[in-house]
Each structure stands twice: as structure tokens, then as C-alpha cells.
Design an enzyme around this catalytic site. Structure first.
Site, PDB file in Angstrom:
ATOM      1  N   LYS A  33     -18.182 -11.280  40.599  1.00  0.00           N
ATOM      2  CA  LYS A  33     -17.378 -10.617  41.620  1.00  0.00           C
ATOM      3  C   LYS A  33     -16.088 -10.082  41.001  1.00  0.00           C
ATOM      4  CE  LYS A  33     -19.910 -11.150  45.323  1.00  0.00           C
ATOM      5  NZ  LYS A  33     -20.382 -10.023  46.147  1.00  0.00           N
TER       6      LYS A  33
ATOM      7  N   ASP B 264     -19.827  -6.776  40.696  1.00  0.00           N
ATOM      8  CA  ASP B 264     -19.933  -6.353  42.096  1.00  0.00           C
ATOM      9  C   ASP B 264     -18.534  -6.207  42.676  1.00  0.00           C
ATOM     10  OD1 ASP B 264     -20.570  -5.871  44.716  1.00  0.00           O
ATOM     11  OD2 ASP B 264     -21.428  -7.838  45.113  1.00  0.00           O
TER      12      ASP B 264
ATOM     13  N   ASP C  50     -25.366  -1.434  47.431  1.00  0.00           N
ATOM     14  CA  ASP C  50     -25.617  -2.574  48.319  1.00  0.00           C
ATOM     15  C   ASP C  50     -25.183  -2.224  49.739  1.00  0.00           C
ATOM     16  OD1 ASP C  50     -25.858  -4.971  49.656  1.00  0.00           O
ATOM     17  OD2 ASP C  50     -24.328  -6.025  48.506  1.00  0.00           O
TER      18      ASP C  50
ATOM     19  N   LYS D  48     -31.489  -6.737  51.067  1.00  0.00           N
ATOM     20  CA  LYS D  48     -31.379  -8.069  51.644  1.00  0.00           C
ATOM     21  C   LYS D  48     -32.211  -8.115  52.919  1.00  0.00           C
ATOM     22  CE  LYS D  48     -26.804  -8.640  49.644  1.00  0.00           C
ATOM     23  NZ  LYS D  48     -25.358  -8.838  49.849  1.00  0.00           N
TER      24      LYS D  48
ATOM     25  N   GLU E 198     -22.257  -2.869  40.721  1.00  0.00           N
ATOM     26  CA  GLU E 198     -22.757  -2.850  42.095  1.00  0.00           C
ATOM     27  C   GLU E 198     -21.682  -2.397  43.070  1.00  0.00           C
ATOM     28  OE1 GLU E 198     -24.330  -6.186  45.303  1.00  0.00           O
ATOM     29  OE2 GLU E 198     -24.928  -6.374  43.200  1.00  0.00           O
TER      30      GLU E 198
END
Length: 328
Positions: free
Chosen positions: A108, A139, A191, A215, A165
Site C-alpha cells: 500500500k 497500490d 481496481d 473482486k 494498481e
């Protein structure tokens, strides 16, 4: 989709509140509702800030999994990545130690209140811990503008990124960034531009991403997610939404059903939880997760039961989302 009655859904609904090892997505406790259908247990766990229209897709996913079953699997185990929250660099080894055998780490970055220097230090620590053979993806959750993203990718490129991401929030920004950094050969993964979009395939049509992060819950179920991937025509990474082991099993069902699975999946996030709904938590072993359903332990459902006012909040949300599905 066959829609069970609200009475049937409420009959088995259990709401849990699970602590995390480290703050993630700004939270220290993960709440989730579990529902038992004829096919087994399923999870309904949109984050609390999500509006009902978005949360209804998560309920559709739970109903599909618990009441309709899943497509036949093409594989029995899913390779997964470690997930490193926005921790201090010194904490990275302890985080990675929770992800047995994982050869890939998602890190992250762009955390509110932190700087690019913090991100560089964290990614450097991950590279040092994983060695040259490890794979690192970062991400940003759409937090950078195009200039910030370009600068950050340059700063992080020395660590041999597998991909970045959702560096920017919008599809046009992703497309522009992809043009700017094309010469660096660092792919862009989408995403939020998939799971929070009215048209989840728009990012692919715009040429704004090299791969998709999908997801199960946000996309409305395994079959819907498979359709998105097929229409987009891009490689896919299956990821989680900080689910319990029940929800992670839903993710493994999607990963198992994909025709091709070229990337390690972000389904190892039970290792971020300090408690779970089953004693045999769905955590990575030798870098993989088995494919199969998870049933929660009754004792753990009791131990981690949410406070009555939180259970009432989730039941009211269930009723509203069920009404939206009934009207659609």
C-alpha cells in the site's frame, strides 16, 4: 438470480466484528454479515461507508454463492500475494512473516498523512526482505493525480515493480499515465475503475489499463465477474475486500473458474485479521490457498458477535439492499 425472501436471509444472518493486526483502509475492526444458504455459508460485507446501491451488488454475490453455487473449478489451489499495509519500513518483516511462502507482495502506498519518501522506504524494505526473485506490486487506491503518479512510479521503479494498481482515480487519468510511462514497461492495473464503475469494462475499452483487479462481492458474484473479465479481454487478478475466510473462499471460487490465471491473487488477507470466523483460517500455506467452501465455527461467531446496535444496523442494511434487488 433467484432471490430468497428477506425472512430466509435474516434467519441465518450473523454479524461479526473482527480486529485487525494493523490499521488497513483506515480501520482497525472489520465488520461482516454471514448468511447460510442451501449451498453453504456466504458473506455480505460492503464497507460501512458504501451507499445501498453499491452494497446491493455485494448482497447479490452472497446470494449467488450461498443459494446458487459456483462454476466448476479449473484449478484446486490459488497462488496468492502478501499484502503490506502502510506500515513503517521497520515493520515490514513482521508483516511478511504472516504470509507463508508468498513470492509476491502488494504494498500500500499514497496513504493519507504519509509522503512518497515513506512509500519508497516501505517498498525498499519489502524488496530487501523478499530478495531479487520476489515480485512487488504497489497500490495507490487512486490517490495520485497524473503528475504525482508519474513522479511516484519513477521513484519506485528501481524496485522492479510487477505493476502499479489504481494509481489515479479516473479512467482518463489512467489512460494518460499509461501513455506517459509506457517506455518504462510497468503495467497499470485497474481496481476501483472496475469494481466501483457503472461500466466495469470502460477502463479496458479506453486502453487505460493492462490488467484488471476483480473482486467477487463488489461485482455481484462469480459469474458476473467472469463475464467482466471475458468482455474486457485483459488478464485478471482476483483480490479480496478484507473478507473473513468465508468471503475469501468466494474469491477462490472466482480465481478457480478463470480460464487463465497469470498473476498471484490478493486473497491472502486473512493474515491481516487478528481473529476470524473459523479456527482454520484461510491463510496462505506455501504461498497458496485451497479452493473450497468455508463454514464458520459457532463458538467464534459468538465470541466475535457484533454489538446489538451494530447487528441491528446490518439487518436494516440487509433489508434495504434486498429491496433494491427485488426492484431490479
Amino acid at each position: 438470480m433467484h432471490l430468497p425472501s428477506l425472512t430466509d436471509l435474516r434467519a441465518s444472518a450473523r454479524v461479526v466484528s473482527l480486529p485487525l493486526h494493523t490499521r488497513f483502509r483506515g480501520i482497525l475492526v472489520r465488520e461482516a454479515m454471514l448468511l447460510e444458504g442451501p449451498e453453504g455459508w456466504a458473506e455480505f460485507s460492503p464497507f460501512t461507508e458504501y451507499a445501498d446501491a453499491e452494497a446491493a451488488a455485494w448482497l447479490a454475490a452472497a446470494i449467488e454463492y450461498g443459494w446458487e453455487g459456483t462454476p466448476a473449478p479449473a484449478r484446486e489451489a490459488i497462488p496468492v500475494n502478501a499484502t503490506v499495509p502502510a506500515v513503517a519500513a521497520a515493520s515490514v518483516p513482521d508483516v511478511l512473516a504472516r504470509f507463508d511462502g508468498c513470492r509476491t507482495a502488494k504494498v500500500k502506498v499514497a496513504e493519507p498523512g504519509q509522503t512518497l519518501a515513506d512509500d519508497v522506504a516501505r517498498v525498499r524494505a519489502v524488496r530487501a526482505a523478499m530478495g531479487p526473485q520476489g515480485r512487488i506490486r504497489v497500490d495507490a487506491n487512486g490517490a495520485w493525480n497524473v503528475d504525482e503518479a508519474e513522479h511516484a512510479v519513477h521513484a519506485l521503479a528501481e524496485f522492479d515493480l510487477e505493476y502499479v494498481e489504481q494509481p489515479c482515480a479516473t479512467v482518463p487519468e489512467l489512460a494518460e499515465l499509461r501513455t506517459r510511462i509506457r517506455y518504462m514497461d510497468i503495467p497499470i492495473a485497474a481496481d476501483e475503475s472496475v469494481r466501483k464503475a457503472e461500466d466495469p469494462v470502460a477502463v479496458a475499452r479506453a486502453g487505460a489499463a493492462d490488467l484488471l483487479v476483480v473482486k467477487v462481492q463488489p461485482l455481484g458474484g462469480v459469474r458476473r465477474a467472469l463475464a467482466v473479465v471475458a468482455e474486457a479481454g485483459l488478464p485478471a487478478v482476483v483480490s479480496s475486500a478484507l473478507d473473513t475466510s468465508v468471503g475469501l473462499a468466494m474469491g477462490t471460487a472466482l480465481a478457480a473458474a478463470l480460464p487463465d490465471l497469470a498473476f498471484d491473487c490478493g486473497l491472502g488477507t486473512a493474515s491481516l485479521l487478528a481473529a476470524d470466523v473459523t479456527a482454520e483460517s484461510l491463510r496462505p500455506r506455501s504461498g497458496e490457498l485451497p479452493v473450497g467452501r468455508i463454514a464458520p465455527d459457532t463458538a467464534l461467531l459468538e465470541t466475535h458477535a457484533a454489538a446489538p446496535e451494530r447487528r441491528d444496523w446490518w439487518l436494516a442494511r440487509l433489508e434495504r439492499c434486498h429491496a433494491l434487488l427485488s426492484a431490479s
